[in-house]
Design an enzyme around this catalytic site. Sequence first.
Site, PDB file in Angstrom:
ATOM      1  CD  GLU A  97      -2.971   0.911   2.364  1.00 15.75           C
ATOM      2  OE1 GLU A  97      -3.579  -0.184   2.413  1.00 15.75           O
ATOM      3  OE2 GLU A  97      -3.153   1.827   3.184  1.00 15.75           O
ATOM      4  CG  ASP A  99      -1.635   4.594   3.027  1.00 16.48           C
ATOM      5  OD1 ASP A  99      -2.286   4.082   2.131  1.00 16.48           O
ATOM      6  OD2 ASP A  99      -1.476   4.095   4.150  1.00 16.48           O
ATOM      7  CD  GLU A 101      -3.424   7.635   6.475  1.00 20.02           C
ATOM      8  OE1 GLU A 101      -4.339   6.849   6.761  1.00 20.02           O
ATOM      9  OE2 GLU A 101      -2.374   7.741   7.142  1.00 20.02           O
TER      10      GLU A 101
END
Length: 292
Positions: A97, A99, A101
């Site tokens: 993953e 990310d 955020e």
Amino acid sequence: MSVFLGWFLGLVLMVVVAVAESAKFDELFQPNWAFDHFIYEGDLLKLKLDNSSGAGFGSKNKYMFGKVSIQLKLVQGDSAGTATAFYMSSEGVNYNEFDFEFLGNTTGEPYSVQTNVYVNGVGNREQRLDLWYDPTKDFHTYTIFWNQRQVVFLVDETPIRVHTNMEHRGIPFPKDQPMGVYSSIWNADDWATQGGRVKTDWSHAPFIATYKSFEINACECPVSSVAAVDNAKRCSSSEEKKFWWDEPTLSELSLHQSHHLMWVKARHMVYDYCTDISRYPVTPAECVHHHH
């Protein structure tokens, strides 16, 4: 040299491998949850967070290597407790993953962006930056570029993080699992703002994140369960096929980009797992060897 320079000039579209490119949401993505929290206004998509639900969407296909980007305008005003994510992820226990955020704040505080990289189901590689602009005022472009040599997170084409392939040092690198592309907004007031000390003020709801210009320029993988090694082969350049993401100039940052990354780290990084000795008394191996 810009990392995007020549990408499209050098792009050869193979018959056997679909390279997806589009700017329309519904061609590439579909709502995943809370359909009633999606607002469509022409070319704009708005995701709504209120005290009943957040919302999220995902790509219709999975990809290996290439570039995905969105333009995003974040929640305005008091957004404390909210989190808006843009990320790529594979499936299964040993998932990979990448990310972005975006962590909300009380009015007047800087918005921060946290990046993370998961490899084989293991994350804990957080870096956090205070952005050098107000991401709630205008749209900015957030990009993940991925090939067999590196993963690069970019903001308006400025690299803010690089995760380099160091398999030669025994460090696993995410290069064999197709990944979907996702985004969501949700209530994360247990941790998002000042470590969870500032909670979401629902009197300011709904909280709206606004999107446009969706782009996926990457190697599309069939939905059927194809062996990882086959996906890696079909998305890698060979004598028969040449992919833009395998261009030698994209195997590492240019000098110009390296300088930009150093500027970002020196001026705007507020947390780096590599230097957190309370969490990691022994520096993680990839931190020791990273050049950037």
